[in-house]
Design an enzyme around this catalytic site. Structure first.
Site, PDB file in Angstrom:
ATOM      1  N   CYS A  97       0.853  -1.188   0.000  1.00  0.00           N
ATOM      2  CA  CYS A  97       0.000   0.000   0.000  1.00  0.00           C
ATOM      3  C   CYS A  97       0.889   1.237   0.000  1.00  0.00           C
ATOM      4  O   CYS A  97       1.853   1.307   0.756  1.00  0.00           O
ATOM      5  CB  CYS A  97      -0.902   0.033   1.228  1.00  0.00           C
ATOM      6  SG  CYS A  97      -2.176  -1.253   1.254  1.00  0.00           S
ATOM      7  N   CYS A 192      -2.431  -7.494   7.871  1.00  0.00           N
ATOM      8  CA  CYS A 192      -2.651  -6.922   6.538  1.00  0.00           C
ATOM      9  C   CYS A 192      -4.137  -6.636   6.390  1.00  0.00           C
ATOM     10  O   CYS A 192      -4.919  -7.522   6.024  1.00  0.00           O
ATOM     11  CB  CYS A 192      -2.180  -7.867   5.434  1.00  0.00           C
ATOM     12  SG  CYS A 192      -2.384  -7.141   3.780  1.00  0.00           S
ATOM     13  N   PHE A 331      -8.842 -10.345 -24.905  1.00  0.00           N
ATOM     14  CA  PHE A 331      -8.190 -10.576 -23.610  1.00  0.00           C
ATOM     15  C   PHE A 331      -9.262 -10.976 -22.594  1.00  0.00           C
ATOM     16  O   PHE A 331      -9.377 -10.403 -21.511  1.00  0.00           O
ATOM     17  CB  PHE A 331      -7.423  -9.339 -23.136  1.00  0.00           C
ATOM     18  CG  PHE A 331      -6.512  -8.735 -24.163  1.00  0.00           C
ATOM     19  CD1 PHE A 331      -5.239  -9.246 -24.384  1.00  0.00           C
ATOM     20  CD2 PHE A 331      -6.927  -7.649 -24.935  1.00  0.00           C
ATOM     21  CE1 PHE A 331      -4.394  -8.689 -25.341  1.00  0.00           C
ATOM     22  CE2 PHE A 331      -6.093  -7.085 -25.886  1.00  0.00           C
ATOM     23  CZ  PHE A 331      -4.820  -7.610 -26.088  1.00  0.00           C
ATOM     24  N   ASN A 336     -15.080 -13.085 -17.601  1.00  0.00           N
ATOM     25  CA  ASN A 336     -15.621 -12.097 -16.677  1.00  0.00           C
ATOM     26  C   ASN A 336     -16.553 -11.105 -17.370  1.00  0.00           C
ATOM     27  O   ASN A 336     -17.578 -10.707 -16.802  1.00  0.00           O
ATOM     28  CB  ASN A 336     -14.460 -11.348 -16.014  1.00  0.00           C
ATOM     29  CG  ASN A 336     -14.887 -10.409 -14.910  1.00  0.00           C
ATOM     30  OD1 ASN A 336     -15.586 -10.799 -13.985  1.00  0.00           O
ATOM     31  ND2 ASN A 336     -14.479  -9.156 -15.004  1.00  0.00           N
ATOM     32  N   CYS A 426      -5.725  -1.064 -16.767  1.00  0.00           N
ATOM     33  CA  CYS A 426      -5.090  -1.037 -15.451  1.00  0.00           C
ATOM     34  C   CYS A 426      -3.840  -0.170 -15.475  1.00  0.00           C
ATOM     35  O   CYS A 426      -3.040  -0.201 -14.533  1.00  0.00           O
ATOM     36  CB  CYS A 426      -4.751  -2.454 -14.980  1.00  0.00           C
ATOM     37  SG  CYS A 426      -3.642  -3.360 -16.072  1.00  0.00           S
TER      38      CYS A 426
END
Length: 469
Positions: A97, A192, A331, A336, A426
């Site tokens: 993070c 975490c 891709f 999904n 992304c």
């Protein structure tokens, strides 16, 4: 361009510049592309991890480069209004993070601005409509992760000036955790909060289990995968487990309910050893489309199921497939987007470069009773028009490429002339580059926005819509 000589000797100008010895104070002006604070000292930008725009800080130089310098935050003298207390004790050192010190709403605002800046600067395109951000839970969201395991003692002289949280224990003490910021060393974690409780609550027990294992020197990492039905750990090890270690790990799995897989080497397949029966799959659901998708713990899936549900719904709404239309999903992974699109379109073709994911997608289509899809394993660098699956063309296209983007595919898409392209990204810099390329190919950017798939990190997930100009 002429090639450099084989035995190229760096000039004096290329040598590393010495670091100033004493700390300095500076005002933080803005964020860098990776969301580090940027100050200017002697007309040179200094990137300072952990510093926020609007703050005055004390820092020391950590590295001087040709075009910019890097600094280590020592003290926040005047804090920004958007600063908050990190929830995780390891946030200063762990590289998992980067932004727990920044309020969540401010994180989203900065990521949205970064997307707009990249599209303008790299792609030279404007965004006529900025889509509202998609957000989910700020903690407990990360369904996939890799926890490193090392036996690493202190290097000579490493204890002097070592970063807080860095491992300086004896070589016999195992370290489990994530890579430190700007380092390949591991931060030894005790907690975490971004992991789901099913795994996060077991970190102390996992630490003890690794320490007890005789073969711990041969453990490399744990892959974490959490579905909506169960959670799994994949232990990668370079030597076979002896009987005692195997029993230790089996007992841990039975006590915690975590599915356990063993993977003896990088290239070896992972075999589930607990539970002993049943299908080696986890699952997640897309209720809006009446879908349940199954995946192997080592398959690629989106790490944030709550945001993924919103993202899929938005992508389908923006693409707006009609009952008579044919849609291409490039891709496609394990389906999904393909399977939700198939609930709306006449036919959907999903193309993926990895055969294992194509097989999983076919599995998911069959399990959900969907027969108007076709999944293909194909090299997308080859002209699509040569493939039989591309015959007849496509009305609309969805793209969800890796971080490198889809630059090789775009000229082929332009030749197919789809009515609309929805691009999931992304990496805002490659999206911006590809948006500029699409503009050259006759497509205009209609809308774009960010999705908080990775809270508290510098990763920016975004979605963009393109139509013929």
């Amino acid at each position: 361009m002429a090639k450099k000589p084989r035995f190229f000797k760096p000039t004096a100008a290329r040598a590393k510049r010495p670091l100033p010895g004493k700390p300095l104070e500076a005002d933080i002006l803005n964020f860098s592309h990776d969301l580090r604070g940027v100050a200017r000292v002697e007309e040179r930008p200094v990137f300072i991890d952990g510093a926020l725009p609007g703050e005055r800080v004390r820092f020391s130089y950590s590295e001087r480069r040709a075009r910019f310098d890097e600094g280590r935050l020592l003290e926040v003298i005047e804090a920004a209004d958007t600063r908050c207390a990190p929830r995780c004790a390891h946030s200063d050192t762990c590289g998992g993070c980067a932004l727990q010190h920044l309020q969540p709403a401010a994180q989203i605002a900065e990521k949205a601005q970064m997307l707009l800046d990249q599209l303008s600067r790299i792609g030279a395109v404007a965004v006529p409509e900025v889509l509202p951000p998609l957000v989910g839970e700020e903690f407990g969201y990360r369904r996939k992760a890799r926890i490193g395991i090392r036996l690493q003692g202190p290097k000579r002289g490493a204890t002097r000036g070592a970063k807080p949280g860095a491992n300086t224990g004896s070589a016999s003490t195992p370290v489990i955790g994530f890579r430190a910021k700007a380092s390949n060393e591991l931060v030894d974690i005790r907690e975490c909060p971004v992991l789901p409780p099913a795994v996060a609550d077991q970190i102390p027990a996992l630490r003890a289990l690794v320490a007890e294992s005789e073969g711990r020197a041969h453990f490399t990492h744990l892959e974490v995968a959490v579905g909506e039905d169960a959670a799994a750990l994949v232990l990668r090890h370079t030597q076979p487990l002896d009987a005692a270690d195997r029993q230790r790990w089996l007992s841990f799995a039975a006590d915690t309910g975590l599915h356990l897989y063993l993977q003896p080497g990088e290239a070896a397949s992972a075999q589930r050893v607990w539970p002993a029966s049943g299908v080696e799959r986890l699952e997640y659901r897309l209720p809006q489309f009446d879908l349940t998708l199954r995946f192997h713990p080592l398959d690629f899936v989106q790490v944030n199921f709550a945001v993924n549900r919103q993202m899929v719904a938005r992508a389908v709404a923006l693409l707006d497939p009609q009952p008579q239309e044919r849609v291409l999903d490039l891709f496609c992974g394990l389906g999904n987007f393909t399977l939700p699109l198939a609930r709306r379109a006449a036919q959907v073709v999903g193309v993926e470069g990895e055969g294992a994911l194509t097989a999983r997608a076919e599995e998911n289509a069959a399990a959900n009773g969907i027969d108007n899809v076709r999944f293909v394993t194909a090299d997308l660098s080859v002209d699509m028009r040569r493939h039989r699956w591309a015959e007849g063309g496509f009305h609309k296209v969805l793209l969800d490429p890796p971080r490198a983007g889809a630059i090789e595919v775009l000229p082929q898409l332009a030749r197919l002339r789809p009515q609309r392209i929805v691009y999931i990204s992304c990496n805002p810099s490659t999206l911006a580059r590809d948006a500029g390329e699409l503009a050259q190919l006759g497509y205009r950017l209609r809308s774009a926005g960010v999705m908080d798939m990775f809270p508290h990190t510098a990763h920016v997930e975004s979605i963009a819509v393109f139509e013929p100009a």
